[in-house]
Design a protein around this motif. Structure first.
Motif, PDB file in Angstrom:
ATOM      1  N   UNK A  77     -37.176 -12.859 -13.069  1.00  0.00           N
ATOM      2  CA  UNK A  77     -37.089 -11.411 -12.850  1.00  0.00           C
ATOM      3  C   UNK A  77     -37.380 -11.010 -11.405  1.00  0.00           C
ATOM      4  N   UNK A  78     -38.207 -11.789 -10.712  1.00  0.00           N
ATOM      5  CA  UNK A  78     -38.541 -11.441  -9.327  1.00  0.00           C
ATOM      6  C   UNK A  78     -37.418 -11.771  -8.358  1.00  0.00           C
ATOM      7  N   UNK A  79     -36.398 -12.530  -8.839  1.00  0.00           N
ATOM      8  CA  UNK A  79     -35.290 -12.906  -7.958  1.00  0.00           C
ATOM      9  C   UNK A  79     -33.934 -12.458  -8.496  1.00  0.00           C
ATOM     10  N   UNK A  80     -33.938 -11.668  -9.548  1.00  0.00           N
ATOM     11  CA  UNK A  80     -32.669 -11.238 -10.168  1.00  0.00           C
ATOM     12  C   UNK A  80     -32.656  -9.735 -10.347  1.00  0.00           C
ATOM     13  N   UNK A  81     -31.524  -9.126 -10.007  1.00  0.00           N
ATOM     14  CA  UNK A  81     -31.297  -7.693 -10.203  1.00  0.00           C
ATOM     15  C   UNK A  81     -29.944  -7.497 -10.865  1.00  0.00           C
ATOM     16  N   UNK A  82     -29.906  -6.695 -11.928  1.00  0.00           N
ATOM     17  CA  UNK A  82     -28.639  -6.377 -12.598  1.00  0.00           C
ATOM     18  C   UNK A  82     -28.178  -4.990 -12.180  1.00  0.00           C
ATOM     19  N   UNK A  83     -26.871  -4.855 -11.960  1.00  0.00           N
ATOM     20  CA  UNK A  83     -26.280  -3.572 -11.593  1.00  0.00           C
ATOM     21  C   UNK A  83     -25.119  -3.305 -12.536  1.00  0.00           C
ATOM     22  N   UNK A  84     -25.172  -2.193 -13.240  1.00  0.00           N
ATOM     23  CA  UNK A  84     -24.080  -1.853 -14.149  1.00  0.00           C
ATOM     24  C   UNK A  84     -23.022  -1.046 -13.399  1.00  0.00           C
ATOM     25  N   UNK A  85     -21.921  -1.700 -13.110  1.00  0.00           N
ATOM     26  CA  UNK A  85     -20.790  -1.066 -12.440  1.00  0.00           C
ATOM     27  C   UNK A  85     -19.607  -2.011 -12.527  1.00  0.00           C
ATOM     28  N   UNK A  86     -18.458  -1.588 -12.043  1.00  0.00           N
ATOM     29  CA  UNK A  86     -17.318  -2.491 -11.916  1.00  0.00           C
ATOM     30  C   UNK A  86     -17.418  -3.206 -10.584  1.00  0.00           C
ATOM     31  N   UNK A  87     -16.865  -4.417 -10.507  1.00  0.00           N
ATOM     32  CA  UNK A  87     -17.134  -5.217  -9.317  1.00  0.00           C
ATOM     33  C   UNK A  87     -16.312  -4.814  -8.100  1.00  0.00           C
ATOM     34  N   UNK A  88     -15.480  -3.805  -8.221  1.00  0.00           N
ATOM     35  CA  UNK A  88     -14.854  -3.282  -7.009  1.00  0.00           C
ATOM     36  C   UNK A  88     -15.838  -2.430  -6.209  1.00  0.00           C
ATOM     37  N   UNK A  89     -17.065  -2.253  -6.731  1.00  0.00           N
ATOM     38  CA  UNK A  89     -18.137  -1.618  -5.971  1.00  0.00           C
ATOM     39  C   UNK A  89     -19.026  -2.664  -5.299  1.00  0.00           C
ATOM     40  N   UNK A  90     -18.512  -3.863  -5.132  1.00  0.00           N
ATOM     41  CA  UNK A  90     -19.305  -4.949  -4.566  1.00  0.00           C
ATOM     42  C   UNK A  90     -19.769  -4.623  -3.143  1.00  0.00           C
ATOM     43  N   UNK A  91     -18.996  -3.846  -2.403  1.00  0.00           N
ATOM     44  CA  UNK A  91     -19.426  -3.484  -1.047  1.00  0.00           C
ATOM     45  C   UNK A  91     -20.663  -2.594  -1.093  1.00  0.00           C
ATOM     46  N   UNK A  92     -20.704  -1.674  -2.054  1.00  0.00           N
ATOM     47  CA  UNK A  92     -21.887  -0.821  -2.205  1.00  0.00           C
ATOM     48  C   UNK A  92     -23.102  -1.651  -2.627  1.00  0.00           C
ATOM     49  N   UNK A  93     -22.880  -2.602  -3.534  1.00  0.00           N
ATOM     50  CA  UNK A  93     -23.970  -3.463  -4.006  1.00  0.00           C
ATOM     51  C   UNK A  93     -24.514  -4.305  -2.846  1.00  0.00           C
ATOM     52  N   UNK A  94     -23.610  -4.862  -2.046  1.00  0.00           N
ATOM     53  CA  UNK A  94     -24.039  -5.658  -0.892  1.00  0.00           C
ATOM     54  C   UNK A  94     -24.783  -4.804   0.118  1.00  0.00           C
ATOM     55  N   UNK A  95     -24.321  -3.576   0.331  1.00  0.00           N
ATOM     56  CA  UNK A  95     -24.980  -2.684   1.290  1.00  0.00           C
ATOM     57  C   UNK A  95     -26.410  -2.387   0.867  1.00  0.00           C
ATOM     58  N   UNK A  96     -26.638  -2.290  -0.444  1.00  0.00           N
ATOM     59  CA  UNK A  96     -27.976  -1.967  -0.946  1.00  0.00           C
ATOM     60  C   UNK A  96     -28.886  -3.183  -1.020  1.00  0.00           C
ATOM     61  N   UNK A  97     -28.341  -4.337  -1.392  1.00  0.00           N
ATOM     62  CA  UNK A  97     -29.188  -5.490  -1.690  1.00  0.00           C
ATOM     63  C   UNK A  97     -29.088  -6.621  -0.662  1.00  0.00           C
ATOM     64  N   UNK A  98     -28.113  -6.590   0.218  1.00  0.00           N
ATOM     65  CA  UNK A  98     -27.960  -7.653   1.197  1.00  0.00           C
ATOM     66  C   UNK A  98     -28.810  -7.432   2.428  1.00  0.00           C
ATOM     67  N   UNK A  99     -28.684  -8.335   3.372  1.00  0.00           N
ATOM     68  CA  UNK A  99     -29.375  -8.223   4.654  1.00  0.00           C
ATOM     69  C   UNK A  99     -28.414  -7.613   5.664  1.00  0.00           C
ATOM     70  N   UNK A 100     -28.750  -6.439   6.139  1.00  0.00           N
ATOM     71  CA  UNK A 100     -27.833  -5.743   7.040  1.00  0.00           C
ATOM     72  C   UNK A 100     -26.530  -5.386   6.351  1.00  0.00           C
ATOM     73  N   UNK A 101     -26.581  -5.202   5.044  1.00  0.00           N
ATOM     74  CA  UNK A 101     -25.391  -4.821   4.287  1.00  0.00           C
ATOM     75  C   UNK A 101     -24.476  -5.967   3.934  1.00  0.00           C
ATOM     76  N   UNK A 102     -24.889  -7.208   4.218  1.00  0.00           N
ATOM     77  CA  UNK A 102     -24.049  -8.377   3.962  1.00  0.00           C
ATOM     78  C   UNK A 102     -24.797  -9.386   3.094  1.00  0.00           C
ATOM     79  N   UNK A 103     -24.044 -10.235   2.377  1.00  0.00           N
ATOM     80  CA  UNK A 103     -24.638 -11.249   1.509  1.00  0.00           C
ATOM     81  C   UNK A 103     -24.082 -12.621   1.886  1.00  0.00           C
TER      82      UNK A 103
END
Length: 345
Positions: A77-103
């Protein structure tokens, strides 16, 4: 379904090979992998076990899948996050959870999930009689039954040809329209019977269940799968840091064609062929990691029957995409969306 049931039902396809391809990018300290098709969490669990410093963000539109995967992955649980959306929002997910918006990694295991196939009441399987639904997210959108009740004959024919590559699309569409004039088609068994009766006997003798292509086509149309994929692929590439890697598993030719197109575009120089010196801005921004599409070997197919049709492609991010090659919003929507048209009658 319990956590144990989810783990026993879902054997991820080519999990070891996927992780081998991703490893140089995601074994780094602080790396983030986006599992764009979380499903029941099989690939994510394998990644979290193998790479103890990895964080994974799992995307799925199906709330049942999110719940089951979250329970299965509770030890991480400390290393996993679930996001309910369609995967064409992957850029938004990366922007929120990546480093500098990238993964550092993106994994896509396309098509219908084990959870959806194995739950007969969801209406994805032609082998079980059930309500004709086929929605990956049952809280939104129209069901397959509603699609069959509202789309005109030309639209049904287009869906069956474009998404199912069905040779007898015209016959099946006409039969569906005749049937619904007196009795709506609301169950999978009814649809199977209509398709079987519409296809010549000689064509029914080979290729498995004759309704397979029709079910695929309706599922893709109901969920907008190709539109979502064609928006998601360029966004997934743009979400990768330099040195990051993307791995995609496809299960039918339409998906694989879309994946091949996007990865090949990034791995090909955009310089005119007669240009004597290739400018830096025209050099490839991806490096292909597979020779064509890889398939599962006999041992994998025997262990996991769902691996029989898999086609795996992968690429590494070499540098940022040049401005002149970045897709515009309109280019993210190349496939005509389905808009149900009601019968004039």
């Amino acid at each position: 379904m319990s956590q144990a049931d989810a783990a026993s039902l879902h054997v991820p396809v080519l999990a070891a090979r996927c992780l081998d391809l991703l490893a140089p990018a995601i074994e780094r300290e602080g790396a983030v992998l986006v599992d764009a098709t979380l499903g029941m969490g099989g690939h994510t669990e394998a990644a979290l076990r193998r790479f103890p410093a990895l964080r994974v963000v799992g995307i799925d539109r199906d709330p049942q899948a999110i719940a089951l995967a979250t329970a299965r992955l509770a030890p991480f649980a400390d290393r996993f996050t679930a996001v309910r959306t369609t995967y064409d929002h992957i850029d938004d997910v990366a922007a929120e959870h990546g480093t500098g918006g990238l993964v550092e990694g993106v994994l896509m295991d396309l098509g219908v999930s084990s959870l959806q196939l194995d739950d007969a009441e969801r209406g994805f399987a032609y082998a079980h009689d059930a309500p004709l639904d086929m929605r990956m997210d049952q809280s939104s959108g129209i069901s397959a039954a509603e699609l069959l009740a509202t789309a005109d004959e030309a639209e049904l024919r287009r869906i069956l040809r474009a998404y199912g590559e069905e040779k007898f699309a015209g016959r099946i569409a006409a039969a569906l329209v005749r049937r619904r004039a007196t009795d709506p088609v609301t169950r999978t068994g009814e649809l199977v019977d209509i398709v079987r009766a519409s296809i010549p006997a000689a064509a029914r003798r080979t290729g498995g269940n004759p309704a397979k292509r029709t079910f695929q086509a309706l599922r893709i149309a109901v969920n907008g799968e190709l539109e979502v994929l064609e928006r998601a692929l360029p966004r997934a590439v743009e979400a990768l840091a330099v040195g990051g890697r993307i791995v995609v598993e496809s299960y039918q030719s339409l998906e694989d064609r879309a994946v091949k197109t996007v990865l090949a575009r990034g791995a090909t120089s955009s310089a005119p062929p007669d240009m004597p010196v290739e400018p830096e801005t025209h050099r490839p921004y991806l490096r292909l990691l597979t020779r064509g599409a890889e398939e599962a070997d006999a041992e994998e197919r025997e262990r996991n029957p769902r691996a029989a049709s898999v086609r795996l492609r992968a690429a590494e991010r070499l540098r940022p995409t040049p401005d002149h090659l970045r897709a515009t919003p309109d280019q993210h929507h190349p496939t005509r969306p389905h808009r149900p048209r009601r019968n004039a009658a």
